[in-house]
Design a protein around this motif. Sequence first.
Motif, PDB file in Angstrom:
ATOM      1  N   VAL A   1       0.829  -1.209   0.000  1.00 57.01           N
ATOM      2  CA  VAL A   1       0.000   0.000   0.000  1.00 57.01           C
ATOM      3  C   VAL A   1       0.866   1.263   0.000  1.00 57.01           C
ATOM      4  CG1 VAL A   1      -1.678   1.328   1.364  1.00 57.01           C
ATOM      5  CG2 VAL A   1      -1.965  -1.137   1.081  1.00 57.01           C
ATOM      6  N   SER A   2       2.059   1.171   0.578  1.00 57.76           N
ATOM      7  CA  SER A   2       2.917   2.351   0.719  1.00 57.76           C
ATOM      8  C   SER A   2       3.436   2.891  -0.610  1.00 57.76           C
ATOM      9  CB  SER A   2       4.103   2.031   1.635  1.00 57.76           C
ATOM     10  OG  SER A   2       5.002   1.117   1.018  1.00 57.76           O
ATOM     11  N   VAL A   3       3.218   2.178  -1.718  1.00 57.10           N
ATOM     12  CA  VAL A   3       3.678   2.676  -3.022  1.00 57.10           C
ATOM     13  C   VAL A   3       2.671   3.621  -3.661  1.00 57.10           C
ATOM     14  CG1 VAL A   3       5.003   0.571  -3.421  1.00 57.10           C
ATOM     15  CG2 VAL A   3       2.696   0.757  -4.349  1.00 57.10           C
ATOM     16  N   ILE A   4       1.518   3.822  -3.024  1.00 59.69           N
ATOM     17  CA  ILE A   4       0.483   4.689  -3.610  1.00 59.69           C
ATOM     18  C   ILE A   4       0.998   6.093  -3.918  1.00 59.69           C
ATOM     19  CG2 ILE A   4      -1.746   5.792  -3.151  1.00 59.69           C
ATOM     20  CD1 ILE A   4      -2.639   3.276  -1.749  1.00 59.69           C
ATOM     21  N   PRO A   5       1.771   6.749  -3.012  1.00 54.80           N
ATOM     22  CA  PRO A   5       2.282   8.081  -3.359  1.00 54.80           C
ATOM     23  C   PRO A   5       3.121   8.107  -4.635  1.00 54.80           C
ATOM     24  CG  PRO A   5       2.517   7.699  -1.006  1.00 54.80           C
ATOM     25  CD  PRO A   5       2.082   6.398  -1.603  1.00 54.80           C
ATOM     26  N   PHE A   6       3.871   7.039  -4.901  1.00 58.39           N
ATOM     27  CA  PHE A   6       4.630   6.972  -6.156  1.00 58.39           C
ATOM     28  C   PHE A   6       3.680   7.024  -7.353  1.00 58.39           C
ATOM     29  CE2 PHE A   6       7.841   5.002  -3.370  1.00 58.39           C
ATOM     30  CZ  PHE A   6       8.977   5.674  -3.788  1.00 58.39           C
ATOM     31  N   ILE A   7       2.584   6.307  -7.263  1.00 61.02           N
ATOM     32  CA  ILE A   7       1.619   6.279  -8.360  1.00 61.02           C
ATOM     33  C   ILE A   7       1.014   7.661  -8.576  1.00 61.02           C
ATOM     34  CG2 ILE A   7      -0.552   5.260  -9.151  1.00 61.02           C
ATOM     35  CD1 ILE A   7       0.145   2.775  -7.539  1.00 61.02           C
ATOM     36  N   VAL A   8       0.690   8.342  -7.481  1.00 62.98           N
ATOM     37  CA  VAL A   8       0.098   9.690  -7.582  1.00 62.98           C
ATOM     38  C   VAL A   8       1.051  10.649  -8.280  1.00 62.98           C
ATOM     39  CG1 VAL A   8      -0.686  11.674  -6.239  1.00 62.98           C
ATOM     40  CG2 VAL A   8      -1.392   9.367  -5.578  1.00 62.98           C
ATOM     41  N   VAL A   9       2.315  10.625  -7.878  1.00 61.36           N
ATOM     42  CA  VAL A   9       3.303  11.542  -8.467  1.00 61.36           C
ATOM     43  C   VAL A   9       3.527  11.224  -9.943  1.00 61.36           C
ATOM     44  CG1 VAL A   9       5.692  12.333  -8.335  1.00 61.36           C
ATOM     45  CG2 VAL A   9       4.416  11.892  -6.240  1.00 61.36           C
ATOM     46  N   GLN A  10       3.402   9.959 -10.293  1.00 56.06           N
ATOM     47  CA  GLN A  10       3.708   9.549 -11.655  1.00 56.06           C
ATOM     48  C   GLN A  10       2.543   9.744 -12.624  1.00 56.06           C
ATOM     49  OE1 GLN A  10       6.825   8.798 -12.139  1.00 56.06           O
ATOM     50  NE2 GLN A  10       6.574   8.562 -14.348  1.00 56.06           N
ATOM     51  N   LEU A  11       1.350   9.993 -12.111  1.00 55.41           N
ATOM     52  CA  LEU A  11       0.168  10.109 -12.972  1.00 55.41           C
ATOM     53  C   LEU A  11       0.303  11.172 -14.064  1.00 55.41           C
ATOM     54  CD1 LEU A  11      -2.879   9.581 -10.567  1.00 55.41           C
ATOM     55  CD2 LEU A  11      -2.115   8.122 -12.445  1.00 55.41           C
ATOM     56  N   PRO A  12       0.797  12.397 -13.782  1.00 55.81           N
ATOM     57  CA  PRO A  12       0.931  13.391 -14.866  1.00 55.81           C
ATOM     58  C   PRO A  12       1.829  12.918 -16.004  1.00 55.81           C
ATOM     59  CG  PRO A  12       1.095  14.465 -12.738  1.00 55.81           C
ATOM     60  CD  PRO A  12       1.122  12.994 -12.471  1.00 55.81           C
ATOM     61  N   GLN A  13       2.905  12.161 -15.675  1.00 57.87           N
ATOM     62  CA  GLN A  13       3.762  11.633 -16.731  1.00 57.87           C
ATOM     63  C   GLN A  13       3.013  10.607 -17.574  1.00 57.87           C
ATOM     64  OE1 GLN A  13       4.980  12.640 -13.932  1.00 57.87           O
ATOM     65  NE2 GLN A  13       6.936  13.627 -14.319  1.00 57.87           N
ATOM     66  N   VAL A  14       2.221   9.782 -16.910  1.00 58.12           N
ATOM     67  CA  VAL A  14       1.457   8.774 -17.634  1.00 58.12           C
ATOM     68  C   VAL A  14       0.428   9.432 -18.548  1.00 58.12           C
ATOM     69  CG1 VAL A  14      -0.141   6.835 -17.385  1.00 58.12           C
ATOM     70  CG2 VAL A  14       1.804   7.066 -15.822  1.00 58.12           C
ATOM     71  N   LEU A  15      -0.179  10.520 -18.057  1.00 47.27           N
ATOM     72  CA  LEU A  15      -1.206  11.225 -18.828  1.00 47.27           C
ATOM     73  C   LEU A  15      -0.633  12.312 -19.726  1.00 47.27           C
ATOM     74  CD1 LEU A  15      -3.847  11.613 -15.965  1.00 47.27           C
ATOM     75  CD2 LEU A  15      -3.754   9.854 -17.754  1.00 47.27           C
ATOM     76  N   SER A  16       0.711  12.431 -19.736  1.00 42.77           N
ATOM     77  CA  SER A  16       1.403  13.438 -20.558  1.00 42.77           C
ATOM     78  C   SER A  16       0.919  14.844 -20.246  1.00 42.77           C
ATOM     79  CB  SER A  16       1.194  13.137 -22.051  1.00 42.77           C
ATOM     80  OG  SER A  16       1.707  11.873 -22.381  1.00 42.77           O
ATOM     81  N   SER A  17       0.731  15.126 -18.977  1.00 40.52           N
ATOM     82  CA  SER A  17       0.287  16.449 -18.526  1.00 40.52           C
ATOM     83  C   SER A  17       1.433  17.152 -17.822  1.00 40.52           C
ATOM     84  CB  SER A  17      -0.908  16.307 -17.581  1.00 40.52           C
ATOM     85  OG  SER A  17      -1.250  17.551 -17.007  1.00 40.52           O
ATOM     86  N   THR A  18       1.834  18.293 -18.340  1.00 41.90           N
ATOM     87  CA  THR A  18       2.920  19.059 -17.718  1.00 41.90           C
ATOM     88  C   THR A  18       2.418  20.029 -16.661  1.00 41.90           C
ATOM     89  OG1 THR A  18       2.761  20.681 -19.512  1.00 41.90           O
ATOM     90  CG2 THR A  18       4.354  18.889 -19.780  1.00 41.90           C
ATOM     91  N   SER A  19       1.195  20.503 -16.808  1.00 38.44           N
ATOM     92  CA  SER A  19       0.662  21.498 -15.872  1.00 38.44           C
ATOM     93  C   SER A  19       0.348  20.909 -14.507  1.00 38.44           C
ATOM     94  CB  SER A  19      -0.612  22.133 -16.457  1.00 38.44           C
ATOM     95  OG  SER A  19      -1.595  21.133 -16.705  1.00 38.44           O
ATOM     96  N   ALA A  20       0.054  19.618 -14.463  1.00 41.45           N
ATOM     97  CA  ALA A  20      -0.359  19.003 -13.199  1.00 41.45           C
ATOM     98  C   ALA A  20       0.798  18.377 -12.434  1.00 41.45           C
ATOM     99  CB  ALA A  20      -1.423  17.937 -13.471  1.00 41.45           C
ATOM    100  N   ARG A  21       2.013  18.470 -12.948  1.00 42.64           N
ATOM    101  CA  ARG A  21       3.130  17.774 -12.309  1.00 42.64           C
ATOM    102  C   ARG A  21       3.441  18.332 -10.921  1.00 42.64           C
ATOM    103  NH1 ARG A  21       7.542  16.120 -17.006  1.00 42.64           N
ATOM    104  NH2 ARG A  21       6.040  15.012 -18.342  1.00 42.64           N
ATOM    105  N   ARG A  22       3.460  19.652 -10.806  1.00 36.70           N
ATOM    106  CA  ARG A  22       3.781  20.257  -9.512  1.00 36.70           C
ATOM    107  C   ARG A  22       2.674  19.981  -8.491  1.00 36.70           C
ATOM    108  NH1 ARG A  22       7.394  23.549  -7.279  1.00 36.70           N
ATOM    109  NH2 ARG A  22       6.712  25.127  -5.766  1.00 36.70           N
TER     110      ARG A  22
END
Length: 576
Positions: A209-230
């Motif tokens: 379960v502790s890997v969830i924050p990694f998934i959250v941070v990586q979502l903008p890269q997966v969705l190719s969104s630059t504005s949501a990265r920060r």
Amino acid sequence: MSSPSLLSLLLHFLTLTLSPLATAARATPPLISDGVTDHLGHHVQSFLRLNTIFSSSDTCDETYGFMPCTTTWLGNLFLILVYGYLMYTGAKFLSNGSELLLEVMGPGIVGGLFLPVLGALPDAMLILVSGLSGSTDTAQSQVSVGMGLLAGSTVMLLTVIWGTCVIVGKCDIQNSIAIDNTDTKGFKLTESGVSTDIWTSYAARIMAVSVIPFIVVQLPQVLSSTSARRIAILVGLILSLVLLITYCLYQVFQPWIQKQKVSYVKTKKIMSEFIHELKKHTIAKLLTHDGMINEHVIEKIYHTLDTDKDNQLSASELRSFVTGMRLDELKLDTEDVLGKVMKDFDTDPDGQISLGEFKAGISRWIDTLQGLRPKSLGVRSDTMKYTADLHEEFQGEHKLLGYEDDAGEENGEENSKNPVLKAVLLLALGTIIAAVFADPLVDAVDNFSDATSIPSFFISFIFLPLVTNSTEAVSAIIFASRKRKRTASLTFSELYGAVTMNNLLCLAVFLALVYVRDLTWDFSAEVLIILLVCVVMGVLGSFRTGFPLWTAIIAFALYPFSLLLVYILDYICGWS
């Protein structure tokens, strides 16, 4: 471990030997021209320039203004080894101090809150300093050292160390359970291995379960969104802190939860054994074909137990009945069982159990056992077989919780007049060493990377976890080598706990660094291997309590696979 005088001697030696070398690297002009300009920028005639493996064209900056540095790969390798040894010393001081403090003050807040944080402190320090100093460009370059350490620690603990613990702790497996201190099967992949308790499985699930924050941070890269990265970095930071606090609270209250769970299992076993013992007093069935109690049979048993024929069952009359139960197998005290029966049956309470109370109590217990029956069992009129099956199931569940007699364990006692003071001093010294030498170690890794053109991520991925996690690794292997279920459970629980702290505390430090310094999150390949290893090993540990030797092969294979995957994704596919 090394004394302060030895540390001072090492530093003095470093200053005397490497400072002149670094000064020469910064001040001495090249002996051979590159054929275009000299060291003052003047054009000169052409000569062949030799680029030896012992030097780099860049200059180095002394950490803190006085710590030695060098531009040669050999000198930086030496610095990495020395600073790494000093960080190892600090980590060992922290580990020894933590264990001593835990022994003196017990689990609770100390074991659940402070010790997990202190265990991850060396990693957190190295991650923090990797991007804390220098310009934004310098921080962006050095922060890969922190990511390498974060990924390397997680992968090493769950692969190399995990697999090694399975091998050194292997015992013969019978009916999917490893037999303590029995190792006659050699290296048979399915007949030799280790077993753990159910709490270790819970630790593996928490780690997954502790890997969830990694998934959250990586979502903008997966969705190719630059504005949501920060925004994703901030959300991931908050989420990792929330999960960290939750995990620490769980660690604080886990002893209470564990005792409650064990008490519940013991109660179920008392019920099943009590009903089982009742059945021995009659050849008739306690239950009718529709699953209801046979009141006529219950009345006959009641009058058999009522030896003074006053139509009341006293505690003394029940005691002779209770002593016939298999209390040695249940590991229960006669008075505890008797107290449980009187508490549940004597509803008045007047210290006596009437016939009505006895029948009502038997009915409640049988109803409870029917609700807890194994999935393979229906409502049975064959009470003897039914309760025997339940007893066997609950006996297995009790063992699964890890509460077996462990008289063979030897517990070392700390022979010290002031153990708390000693623990505090060790913790303070370890913290100071980690804080002081983390930055020079990161600089040495970065300089070594520049001098050799080896990416700093791979250096930190392979080497730094050996420094910061060596104490946990050695401790885990030693415990596993005792070849007992309880020590194996402790070993793997510690490994899962260390990875959980990496995924929460160390990631929180890393995300805070990236957010505050406005660095670029560009670690898709690194996050992928963390997710891959944690999910594979987390699933493996969540749904199994037995680990044959073939599971160690999976663990070992994941380590080189992780390195190869990062290299392919970053340097061939161009993810980075």
